[in-house]
Scaffold this motif. Structure first.
Motif, PDB file in Angstrom:
ATOM      1  N   ILE A 199       0.837  -0.572  -0.043  1.00  0.00           N
ATOM      2  CA  ILE A 199       0.354   0.016   0.342  1.00  0.00           C
ATOM      3  C   ILE A 199       1.070   1.424  -0.053  1.00  0.00           C
ATOM      4  O   ILE A 199       0.794   2.077  -0.541  1.00  0.00           O
ATOM      5  CB  ILE A 199      -0.849  -0.048   1.392  1.00  0.00           C
ATOM      6  N   PHE A 200       1.847   1.792   0.790  1.00  0.00           N
ATOM      7  CA  PHE A 200       2.300   2.640   0.621  1.00  0.00           C
ATOM      8  C   PHE A 200       3.494   2.269  -0.417  1.00  0.00           C
ATOM      9  O   PHE A 200       3.614   3.811  -1.055  1.00  0.00           O
ATOM     10  CB  PHE A 200       3.699   2.599   1.999  1.00  0.00           C
ATOM     11  N   ASN A 201       3.605   1.621  -1.255  1.00  0.00           N
ATOM     12  CA  ASN A 201       4.902   1.778  -2.570  1.00  0.00           C
ATOM     13  C   ASN A 201       3.610   2.074  -3.058  1.00  0.00           C
ATOM     14  O   ASN A 201       4.686   2.821  -4.153  1.00  0.00           O
ATOM     15  CB  ASN A 201       5.528   0.017  -2.524  1.00  0.00           C
ATOM     16  N   GLY A 202       2.157   1.475  -3.222  1.00  0.00           N
ATOM     17  CA  GLY A 202       1.558   1.916  -4.317  1.00  0.00           C
ATOM     18  C   GLY A 202       1.134   3.470  -5.002  1.00  0.00           C
ATOM     19  O   GLY A 202       0.894   3.753  -5.386  1.00  0.00           O
ATOM     20  N   MET A 203       1.058   4.166  -2.754  1.00  0.00           N
ATOM     21  CA  MET A 203       0.920   5.293  -2.669  1.00  0.00           C
ATOM     22  C   MET A 203       1.625   5.817  -2.888  1.00  0.00           C
ATOM     23  O   MET A 203       1.823   7.310  -3.609  1.00  0.00           O
ATOM     24  CB  MET A 203       0.129   5.656  -2.145  1.00  0.00           C
ATOM     25  N   VAL A 204       3.260   5.819  -3.128  1.00  0.00           N
ATOM     26  CA  VAL A 204       4.355   6.977  -3.281  1.00  0.00           C
ATOM     27  C   VAL A 204       4.137   6.627  -4.617  1.00  0.00           C
ATOM     28  O   VAL A 204       4.735   7.210  -5.709  1.00  0.00           O
ATOM     29  CB  VAL A 204       5.453   6.340  -2.881  1.00  0.00           C
ATOM     30  N   TYR A 205       3.850   5.301  -5.606  1.00  0.00           N
ATOM     31  CA  TYR A 205       3.942   5.243  -6.637  1.00  0.00           C
ATOM     32  C   TYR A 205       3.175   6.039  -7.224  1.00  0.00           C
ATOM     33  O   TYR A 205       3.475   7.484  -8.682  1.00  0.00           O
ATOM     34  CB  TYR A 205       3.575   4.131  -8.023  1.00  0.00           C
ATOM     35  N   ASP A 206       2.062   6.401  -6.699  1.00  0.00           N
ATOM     36  CA  ASP A 206       0.534   7.593  -7.220  1.00  0.00           C
ATOM     37  C   ASP A 206       0.995   8.361  -7.081  1.00  0.00           C
ATOM     38  O   ASP A 206      -0.057   9.439  -7.187  1.00  0.00           O
ATOM     39  CB  ASP A 206      -0.864   6.436  -6.961  1.00  0.00           C
ATOM     40  N   SER A 207       1.647   9.490  -6.179  1.00  0.00           N
ATOM     41  CA  SER A 207       1.772  10.281  -5.648  1.00  0.00           C
ATOM     42  C   SER A 207       2.106  11.341  -6.525  1.00  0.00           C
ATOM     43  O   SER A 207       2.165  12.834  -5.673  1.00  0.00           O
ATOM     44  CB  SER A 207       2.723  10.310  -4.821  1.00  0.00           C
ATOM     45  N   THR A 208       2.685  10.880  -7.528  1.00  0.00           N
ATOM     46  CA  THR A 208       3.828  12.130  -8.480  1.00  0.00           C
ATOM     47  C   THR A 208       2.853  12.798  -8.934  1.00  0.00           C
ATOM     48  O   THR A 208       2.179  14.506  -9.212  1.00  0.00           O
ATOM     49  CB  THR A 208       4.105  11.324  -9.676  1.00  0.00           C
ATOM     50  N   PHE A 209       1.147  13.029  -8.929  1.00  0.00           N
ATOM     51  CA  PHE A 209      -0.074  13.606  -9.587  1.00  0.00           C
ATOM     52  C   PHE A 209      -0.114  14.767  -8.362  1.00  0.00           C
ATOM     53  O   PHE A 209      -0.630  15.426  -8.740  1.00  0.00           O
ATOM     54  CB  PHE A 209      -1.145  13.236 -10.252  1.00  0.00           C
ATOM     55  N   LEU A 210       0.624  14.576  -7.000  1.00  0.00           N
ATOM     56  CA  LEU A 210       0.010  15.165  -5.908  1.00  0.00           C
ATOM     57  C   LEU A 210       0.982  16.382  -6.069  1.00  0.00           C
ATOM     58  O   LEU A 210       0.932  16.841  -5.543  1.00  0.00           O
ATOM     59  CB  LEU A 210      -0.163  14.505  -4.878  1.00  0.00           C
ATOM     60  N   LEU A 211       2.023  16.107  -6.753  1.00  0.00           N
ATOM     61  CA  LEU A 211       3.322  17.047  -6.701  1.00  0.00           C
ATOM     62  C   LEU A 211       2.984  18.476  -7.442  1.00  0.00           C
ATOM     63  O   LEU A 211       3.785  19.717  -7.624  1.00  0.00           O
ATOM     64  CB  LEU A 211       4.297  16.627  -7.756  1.00  0.00           C
ATOM     65  N   ILE A 212       1.931  17.942  -8.423  1.00  0.00           N
ATOM     66  CA  ILE A 212       1.082  19.137  -8.944  1.00  0.00           C
ATOM     67  C   ILE A 212       1.415  20.838  -8.045  1.00  0.00           C
ATOM     68  O   ILE A 212       0.919  21.252  -7.960  1.00  0.00           O
ATOM     69  CB  ILE A 212       0.628  18.881  -9.942  1.00  0.00           C
ATOM     70  N   ILE A 213       0.113  19.606  -7.088  1.00  0.00           N
ATOM     71  CA  ILE A 213      -0.917  20.906  -6.293  1.00  0.00           C
ATOM     72  C   ILE A 213       0.166  20.766  -4.837  1.00  0.00           C
ATOM     73  O   ILE A 213       0.493  21.989  -4.441  1.00  0.00           O
ATOM     74  CB  ILE A 213      -1.698  20.137  -5.206  1.00  0.00           C
ATOM     75  N   MET A 214       1.497  19.748  -4.765  1.00  0.00           N
ATOM     76  CA  MET A 214       2.554  20.461  -3.703  1.00  0.00           C
ATOM     77  C   MET A 214       3.422  21.487  -4.251  1.00  0.00           C
ATOM     78  O   MET A 214       3.710  22.655  -3.331  1.00  0.00           O
ATOM     79  CB  MET A 214       2.663  19.289  -3.069  1.00  0.00           C
ATOM     80  N   SER A 215       3.398  21.547  -4.950  1.00  0.00           N
ATOM     81  CA  SER A 215       3.768  22.648  -5.921  1.00  0.00           C
ATOM     82  C   SER A 215       3.973  23.931  -6.105  1.00  0.00           C
ATOM     83  O   SER A 215       4.717  24.826  -5.878  1.00  0.00           O
ATOM     84  CB  SER A 215       4.809  21.953  -6.931  1.00  0.00           C
ATOM     85  N   ALA A 216       2.576  23.841  -5.600  1.00  0.00           N
ATOM     86  CA  ALA A 216       2.279  25.257  -6.042  1.00  0.00           C
ATOM     87  C   ALA A 216       1.337  25.648  -5.055  1.00  0.00           C
ATOM     88  O   ALA A 216       1.800  27.199  -5.307  1.00  0.00           O
ATOM     89  CB  ALA A 216       0.349  24.552  -7.119  1.00  0.00           C
ATOM     90  N   ILE A 217       2.140  25.554  -3.702  1.00  0.00           N
ATOM     91  CA  ILE A 217       1.712  25.665  -2.604  1.00  0.00           C
ATOM     92  C   ILE A 217       2.692  25.870  -2.171  1.00  0.00           C
ATOM     93  O   ILE A 217       3.050  27.003  -1.733  1.00  0.00           O
ATOM     94  CB  ILE A 217       1.358  24.367  -1.708  1.00  0.00           C
ATOM     95  N   LEU A 218       3.605  25.335  -2.624  1.00  0.00           N
ATOM     96  CA  LEU A 218       5.246  25.496  -1.938  1.00  0.00           C
ATOM     97  C   LEU A 218       5.165  27.130  -3.271  1.00  0.00           C
ATOM     98  O   LEU A 218       5.998  28.060  -2.252  1.00  0.00           O
ATOM     99  CB  LEU A 218       6.339  24.603  -3.094  1.00  0.00           C
ATOM    100  N   ALA A 219       5.625  27.774  -3.971  1.00  0.00           N
ATOM    101  CA  ALA A 219       5.335  28.684  -5.095  1.00  0.00           C
ATOM    102  C   ALA A 219       4.866  30.004  -4.688  1.00  0.00           C
ATOM    103  O   ALA A 219       4.856  30.389  -4.279  1.00  0.00           O
ATOM    104  CB  ALA A 219       5.336  28.284  -6.438  1.00  0.00           C
ATOM    105  N   LEU A 220       3.502  29.655  -4.239  1.00  0.00           N
ATOM    106  CA  LEU A 220       2.324  30.428  -3.356  1.00  0.00           C
ATOM    107  C   LEU A 220       3.621  30.961  -2.023  1.00  0.00           C
ATOM    108  O   LEU A 220       3.374  32.308  -1.928  1.00  0.00           O
ATOM    109  CB  LEU A 220       1.170  29.650  -3.302  1.00  0.00           C
ATOM    110  N   ILE A 221       3.555  29.990  -1.162  1.00  0.00           N
ATOM    111  CA  ILE A 221       3.988  30.793   0.398  1.00  0.00           C
ATOM    112  C   ILE A 221       5.422  31.111   0.132  1.00  0.00           C
ATOM    113  O   ILE A 221       6.003  32.396   0.601  1.00  0.00           O
ATOM    114  CB  ILE A 221       4.552  29.652   0.559  1.00  0.00           C
ATOM    115  N   LEU A 222       6.780  30.525  -1.160  1.00  0.00           N
ATOM    116  CA  LEU A 222       7.851  30.961  -0.922  1.00  0.00           C
ATOM    117  C   LEU A 222       7.591  32.673  -1.988  1.00  0.00           C
ATOM    118  O   LEU A 222       8.293  33.508  -1.849  1.00  0.00           O
ATOM    119  CB  LEU A 222       9.032  30.786  -1.482  1.00  0.00           C
ATOM    120  N   GLY A 223       7.015  32.696  -3.088  1.00  0.00           N
ATOM    121  CA  GLY A 223       6.718  33.672  -3.176  1.00  0.00           C
ATOM    122  C   GLY A 223       6.273  34.940  -3.294  1.00  0.00           C
ATOM    123  O   GLY A 223       6.272  35.671  -3.247  1.00  0.00           O
ATOM    124  N   GLN A 224       5.438  34.356  -1.714  1.00  0.00           N
ATOM    125  CA  GLN A 224       4.586  35.805  -0.923  1.00  0.00           C
ATOM    126  C   GLN A 224       5.762  36.067  -0.307  1.00  0.00           C
ATOM    127  O   GLN A 224       5.317  37.823  -0.179  1.00  0.00           O
ATOM    128  CB  GLN A 224       3.460  34.940   0.084  1.00  0.00           C
TER     129      GLN A 224
END
Length: 245
Positions: free
Chosen positions: A54-79
């Motif tokens: 389950i852990f490996n599978g969710m890490v495998y599939d979590s690459t799509f979440l990088l879009i959301i997390m990178s956007a949050i990072l850019a928003l916070i650091l951009g501020q």
């Protein structure tokens, strides 16, 4: 440096955007965990047989979440650029090297933790179903997935940091980061289907690592180090040229 790291930690721990992201990803992982029982590594006939799957599978599939997390990072650091809080750190007598280093360390740690929340929440949901039959093998898989996902995810998060250094605006940085990471995700998806070269992508290497049992993955390490090294260097060059007066 210690004072700057403590300041960055305080700011992130008291940032509502960061915590909303953490909570949202936890909820998403918790309620989608059941789908990984029958489809461990995507839409295949593979069935999970342990909590490590389950852990490996969710890490495998979590690459799509990088879009959301990178956007949050850019928003916070951009501020920090938009509100000119970095200027105050420079005015306080801290060197650019110290400021840059503290931000790289703090943001990579904070957002790699956010990325791990997704598989951890899934394991919490599925613990009652699988338990931990083989503790040694479970922790072997967990440690391997954590080490490589942190290395390779950092390469993606550094794209957001680089964009923030160049654009120095929260809205613009968030928009451009989202578009770029989404484009890389599309290329990964279609590239795997059409057999295009995708081995250079950190997100592809994450999937390879969790799909294999071998701990030492030299190609994944090389890809992560090259991406991170280049992005840190480019970010530092631009950061040195920013006007913080």
């Amino acid at each position: 440096m210690d004072k700057l790291l403590k300041l960055e930690k305080y700011q992130l721990l008291h940032n509502s955007i960061y915590w909303c992201g953490m909570i949202g990803i936890f909820i998403l992982g918790f309620f989608t965990a059941d789908t990984y029982v029958t489809e461990v590594m995507g839409p295949t006939e593979e069935i999970a047989s342990s909590l490590a799957d389950i852990f490996n599978g969710m890490v495998y599939d979590s690459t799509f979440l990088l879009i959301i997390m990178s956007a949050i990072l850019a928003l916070i650091l951009g501020q920090e650029f938009s509100k000119r809080t970095i200027n105050l750190e420079v005015s306080a007598g801290h060197s650019r090297k110290q400021i840059f280093t503290s931000k790289i360390i703090s943001y990579l740690i904070a957002f790699n933790l956010m990325a791990l929340v997704y598989p951890v929440s899934g394991c919490i949901r599925e613990f009652g179903r699988f338990g931990v039959a083989d503790v040694g093998m479970f922790f072997y898989n967990i440690i391997k997935a954590i080490i490589y996902s942190c290395l390779l995810n950092s390469a993606i998060f550094l794209i957001a940091i680089l964009i923030c250094c160049y654009l120095q605006d929260a809205v613009k940085a968030t928009s451009v980061t989202t578009i770029i990471i989404f484009g890389l995700s599309l290329y990964l998806g279609y590239g795997m289907m059409l057999r295009l070269p995708v081995g250079f992508l950190p997100t592809y290497q994450i999937r390879i690592v969790v799909s294999m049992k071998t701990f030492f993955q030299p190609i994944a390490i090389l890809v992560g180090c090259i991406w991170s090294g280049i992005l840190v260097l480019l970010s530092w060059i631009k950061f040195c040229k920013c006007d913080f007066k």
